[in-house]
Design a protein around this motif. Structure first.
Motif, mmCIF file in Angstrom:
data_model
loop_
_atom_site.group_PDB
_atom_site.id
_atom_site.type_symbol
_atom_site.label_atom_id
_atom_site.label_comp_id
_atom_site.label_asym_id
_atom_site.label_seq_id
_atom_site.Cartn_x
_atom_site.Cartn_y
_atom_site.Cartn_z
ATOM 1 N N LYS A 86 62.701 37.441 55.402
ATOM 2 C CA LYS A 86 62.059 36.281 56.048
ATOM 3 C C LYS A 86 63.325 35.449 56.898
ATOM 4 O O LYS A 86 64.262 35.034 56.287
ATOM 5 C CB LYS A 86 61.814 35.353 54.955
ATOM 6 C CG LYS A 86 60.681 34.527 54.979
ATOM 7 C CD LYS A 86 60.358 34.067 53.797
ATOM 8 C CE LYS A 86 59.622 32.549 53.975
ATOM 9 N NZ LYS A 86 59.001 32.217 55.039
ATOM 10 N N PRO A 87 63.301 35.925 58.062
ATOM 11 C CA PRO A 87 64.443 35.038 59.131
ATOM 12 C C PRO A 87 63.836 33.825 59.445
ATOM 13 O O PRO A 87 62.894 33.335 58.772
ATOM 14 C CB PRO A 87 64.311 36.043 60.271
ATOM 15 C CG PRO A 87 62.953 36.708 60.380
ATOM 16 C CD PRO A 87 62.279 36.831 59.014
ATOM 17 N N PHE A 88 64.914 33.010 59.958
ATOM 18 C CA PHE A 88 64.803 31.696 60.399
ATOM 19 C C PHE A 88 64.715 30.765 58.798
ATOM 20 O O PHE A 88 63.806 30.069 58.822
ATOM 21 C CB PHE A 88 63.885 31.385 61.345
ATOM 22 C CG PHE A 88 64.224 32.201 62.579
ATOM 23 C CD1 PHE A 88 65.396 31.788 63.307
ATOM 24 C CD2 PHE A 88 63.575 33.039 63.164
ATOM 25 C CE1 PHE A 88 65.590 32.271 64.537
ATOM 26 C CE2 PHE A 88 63.695 33.731 64.176
ATOM 27 C CZ PHE A 88 64.723 33.381 65.105
ATOM 28 N N SER A 89 65.213 31.176 57.917
ATOM 29 C CA SER A 89 64.905 30.395 56.739
ATOM 30 C C SER A 89 66.308 30.146 55.858
ATOM 31 O O SER A 89 67.073 30.763 55.583
ATOM 32 C CB SER A 89 64.245 31.256 55.708
ATOM 33 O OG SER A 89 62.988 31.638 56.273
ATOM 34 N N GLN A 90 66.706 28.717 56.045
ATOM 35 C CA GLN A 90 67.765 28.451 55.020
ATOM 36 C C GLN A 90 67.615 27.507 54.089
ATOM 37 O O GLN A 90 66.686 26.842 54.071
ATOM 38 C CB GLN A 90 68.765 27.678 56.169
ATOM 39 C CG GLN A 90 68.423 26.669 56.955
ATOM 40 C CD GLN A 90 69.539 26.422 58.072
ATOM 41 O OE1 GLN A 90 70.306 27.133 58.615
ATOM 42 N NE2 GLN A 90 69.707 24.952 58.117
ATOM 43 N N ILE A 91 68.528 27.796 53.044
ATOM 44 C CA ILE A 91 67.955 26.787 51.861
ATOM 45 C C ILE A 91 68.444 25.330 52.162
ATOM 46 O O ILE A 91 69.715 25.084 52.445
ATOM 47 C CB ILE A 91 68.939 27.546 50.803
ATOM 48 C CG1 ILE A 91 68.458 29.010 50.275
ATOM 49 C CG2 ILE A 91 68.474 26.509 49.380
ATOM 50 C CD1 ILE A 91 67.190 29.164 49.795
ATOM 51 N N LYS A 92 67.318 24.411 51.895
ATOM 52 C CA LYS A 92 67.975 23.057 52.147
ATOM 53 C C LYS A 92 68.095 22.520 50.457
ATOM 54 O O LYS A 92 69.165 21.632 50.456
ATOM 55 C CB LYS A 92 66.412 22.415 52.553
ATOM 56 C CG LYS A 92 66.919 20.867 53.120
ATOM 57 C CD LYS A 92 65.675 20.534 53.647
ATOM 58 C CE LYS A 92 65.893 18.958 54.141
ATOM 59 N NZ LYS A 92 67.034 18.517 54.685
ATOM 60 N N LYS A 93 67.340 22.960 49.784
ATOM 61 C CA LYS A 93 67.569 22.622 48.251
ATOM 62 C C LYS A 93 66.793 23.309 47.368
ATOM 63 O O LYS A 93 65.929 24.020 47.466
ATOM 64 C CB LYS A 93 66.570 21.098 48.177
ATOM 65 C CG LYS A 93 66.734 20.467 47.069
ATOM 66 C CD LYS A 93 65.604 19.340 46.885
ATOM 67 C CE LYS A 93 65.519 18.734 45.333
ATOM 68 N NZ LYS A 93 64.676 17.595 45.481
ATOM 69 N N TRP A 94 67.713 23.687 46.072
ATOM 70 C CA TRP A 94 67.220 24.423 44.990
ATOM 71 C C TRP A 94 66.327 23.613 44.117
ATOM 72 O O TRP A 94 66.541 22.587 43.670
ATOM 73 C CB TRP A 94 68.355 25.012 44.267
ATOM 74 C CG TRP A 94 69.144 25.968 45.042
ATOM 75 C CD1 TRP A 94 70.488 25.535 45.384
ATOM 76 C CD2 TRP A 94 69.045 27.313 45.545
ATOM 77 N NE1 TRP A 94 71.109 26.599 46.184
ATOM 78 C CE2 TRP A 94 70.171 27.533 46.009
ATOM 79 C CE3 TRP A 94 67.815 28.171 45.479
ATOM 80 C CZ2 TRP A 94 70.143 28.891 46.564
ATOM 81 C CZ3 TRP A 94 67.909 29.283 45.801
ATOM 82 C CH2 TRP A 94 69.113 29.877 46.511
ATOM 83 N N ILE A 95 65.169 24.278 43.764
ATOM 84 C CA ILE A 95 64.216 23.434 42.706
ATOM 85 C C ILE A 95 64.338 24.043 41.318
ATOM 86 O O ILE A 95 64.301 25.201 40.953
ATOM 87 C CB ILE A 95 62.833 23.613 43.275
ATOM 88 C CG1 ILE A 95 62.453 23.374 44.806
ATOM 89 C CG2 ILE A 95 61.865 22.649 42.457
ATOM 90 C CD1 ILE A 95 61.326 23.540 45.269
ATOM 91 N N SER A 96 64.403 23.157 40.361
ATOM 92 C CA SER A 96 64.711 23.724 39.277
ATOM 93 C C SER A 96 63.702 22.657 38.033
ATOM 94 O O SER A 96 63.521 21.748 38.287
ATOM 95 C CB SER A 96 66.233 23.777 38.545
ATOM 96 O OG SER A 96 66.539 22.222 38.626
ATOM 97 N N ASN A 97 63.509 23.451 36.815
ATOM 98 C CA ASN A 97 63.195 22.506 35.670
ATOM 99 C C ASN A 97 64.155 22.918 34.478
ATOM 100 O O ASN A 97 65.238 23.257 34.889
ATOM 101 C CB ASN A 97 61.808 22.719 35.365
ATOM 102 C CG ASN A 97 61.407 24.328 34.918
ATOM 103 O OD1 ASN A 97 62.381 25.047 34.322
ATOM 104 N ND2 ASN A 97 60.262 24.743 34.747
ATOM 105 N N GLU A 98 63.691 22.339 33.168
ATOM 106 C CA GLU A 98 64.703 22.439 32.116
ATOM 107 C C GLU A 98 65.023 24.029 32.003
ATOM 108 O O GLU A 98 66.002 24.327 31.444
ATOM 109 C CB GLU A 98 64.191 22.078 30.880
ATOM 110 C CG GLU A 98 64.012 20.496 30.760
ATOM 111 C CD GLU A 98 62.635 19.897 31.137
ATOM 112 O OE1 GLU A 98 61.746 20.353 30.513
ATOM 113 O OE2 GLU A 98 62.643 19.340 32.274
ATOM 114 N N GLN A 99 64.022 24.934 32.114
ATOM 115 C CA GLN A 99 64.428 26.463 32.064
ATOM 116 C C GLN A 99 65.373 27.022 33.038
ATOM 117 O O GLN A 99 65.981 28.033 32.612
ATOM 118 C CB GLN A 99 63.103 27.210 31.971
ATOM 119 C CG GLN A 99 62.336 27.450 30.691
ATOM 120 C CD GLN A 99 61.615 26.244 30.237
ATOM 121 O OE1 GLN A 99 60.855 25.478 31.118
ATOM 122 N NE2 GLN A 99 61.990 25.341 29.079
#
Ligand SMILES: Cc1cc2nc3c(=O)[nH]c(=O)nc-3n(C[C@H](O)[C@H](O)[C@H](O)COP(=O)(O)OP(=O)(O)OC[C@H]3O[C@@H](n4cnc5c(N)ncnc54)[C@H](O)[C@@H]3O)c2cc1C
Length: 309
Positions: free
Chosen positions: A198-211
């Motif tokens: 997947k080109p042209f994709s940069q991480i803006k934010k990681w999404i997480s929960n308790e696991q």
């Protein structure tokens, strides 16, 4: 402490502690500066399953504490300080720590290579909880899960291809559509049915929960549009930075800053040895670093016998 030492070891990862253990058992009374990150990279990981001797696996910091205790048992003297600079222009060599000068007949450099992280939002909290920089180390924890690989070079392609052994799907994210990877590595990854690129994709934010990790917010750098992607694992493969700046070019390094061995584990300066990830662009494992730490200590012992001052 300020007498001339036989050997000063710089760095306290698997390479440093193993060099310390061998040098101490060889009666060299080594002095070690453990550095700003005492214990090294394994302090960042919960599960180490591939270091021989731990059939049930072991927590990284616990393992490093055991390596430290083993070196200390034979009187390896460890000081939890960083080395600021060195002077290898004449012997005894000089090592400067917080303004104080230490002298030594020989030196073993074990300062490692830090993985480069993205520093995206929420990354710090998820390090070792879904986000890794080492597929060989952590890939097996993601059996039948969907994972991301971030990067566009050979390492990213190699990590992604390796991860298909475990993961149900691997998505390679790259901020551009031009890849630094060699065409053979790129083609191998692109033709793998489990891999999506997947080109042209940069991480803006990681999404997480308790696991742990559950996904990421992606941004398209061309138009700043946003989308979410699901994943329970992510491997950042954008490079490593060998910790050699403080050496100030006094020994030969390669174009990326990795120390070059000249004779066995000895560097371009006679009496200065190097071991572990700081010389290793290929394996980057705790066991290979520890093995090289052993080699460097044995080489150093022999060099000291032949070069008594
Ligand atoms: C998240 C993560 C998980 C990993 N999991 C595994 C795994 O499961 N199994 C495995 O085999 N490998 C794993 N690895 C890789 C492994 O950690 C490294 O290959 C190994 O730690 C390299 O050892 P080293 O002794 O060469 O350097 P490091 O462990 O990087 O240690 C370098 C040391 O040098 C010190 N230092 C640096 N600069 C200075 C200075 N100027 N003065 C004094 N000290 C200095 C630092 O404080 C540190 O103590 C993992 C790595 C990461 C990042």
């Amino acid at each position: 402490m300020n007498k001339i030492r036989n050997v000063i070891i710089i760095g306290s990862g698997p390479a440093g502690y193993t060099a310390g253990l061998y040098a101490a058992r060889g009666m060299l009374n080594p002095l070690m500066f453990s550095g700003y990150a005492s214990g090294g990279q394994l302090m960042l990981t919960n599960d180490v399953e591939n270091f021989p001797g731990y059939p049930k696996g072991i927590n990284g910091p616990e393992m490093m504490m055991e390596l430290r205790q083993q070196a200390e048992r034979f009187n390896c003297e460890i000081v939890d300080k960083n080395v600021d600079s060195v002077d290898f222009s004449s012997r005894p060599f000089k090592v400067i720590v917080a303004g104080e000068e230490f002298q030594s007949r020989s030196i073993i450099l074990c300062t490692g290579a830090e993985a480069i992280w993205l520093d995206a939002e929420n990354e710090e909290a998820q390090k070792g909880r879904g986000i890794s920089t080492c597929a060989t180390c952590d890939g097996a924890f993601f059996k039948d899960e969907e994972v991301l690989v971030i990067g566009g070079g050979d390492s990213a392609m190699e990590e992604a291809t390796f991860l298909t052994r475990f993961a149900s799907k691997v998505t390679i994210l790259h901020r551009r559509d031009i890849f630094k990877a060699s065409s053979i590595m790129y083609k191998r990854a692109a033709s793998n049915p489990k891999i999506e690129i997947k080109p042209f994709s940069q991480i803006k934010k990681w999404i997480s929960n308790e696991q742990g990790l559950i996904g990421a917010v992606l941004e398209d750098p061309r138009n700043n549009s946003i989308e979410e992607i699901k994943a329970t694992g992510a491997f950042i493969a954008i490079g490593h930075k060998p910790m050699t700046e403080f050496l100030n070019n006094q020994i030969e390094i390669d174009h990326e800053g990795y120390i070059l061995h000249k004779e066995h584990t000895m560097t371009s300066v006679s009496g200065v040895f190097a071991a572990g990830d700081v010389v290793d662009t290929r394996y980057r494992q705790a066991i290979t670093a520890a093995g090289m730490g052993c080699q460097a200590a044995i080489d150093c012992e022999r060099w000291l016998e032949d070069n008594a001052q």
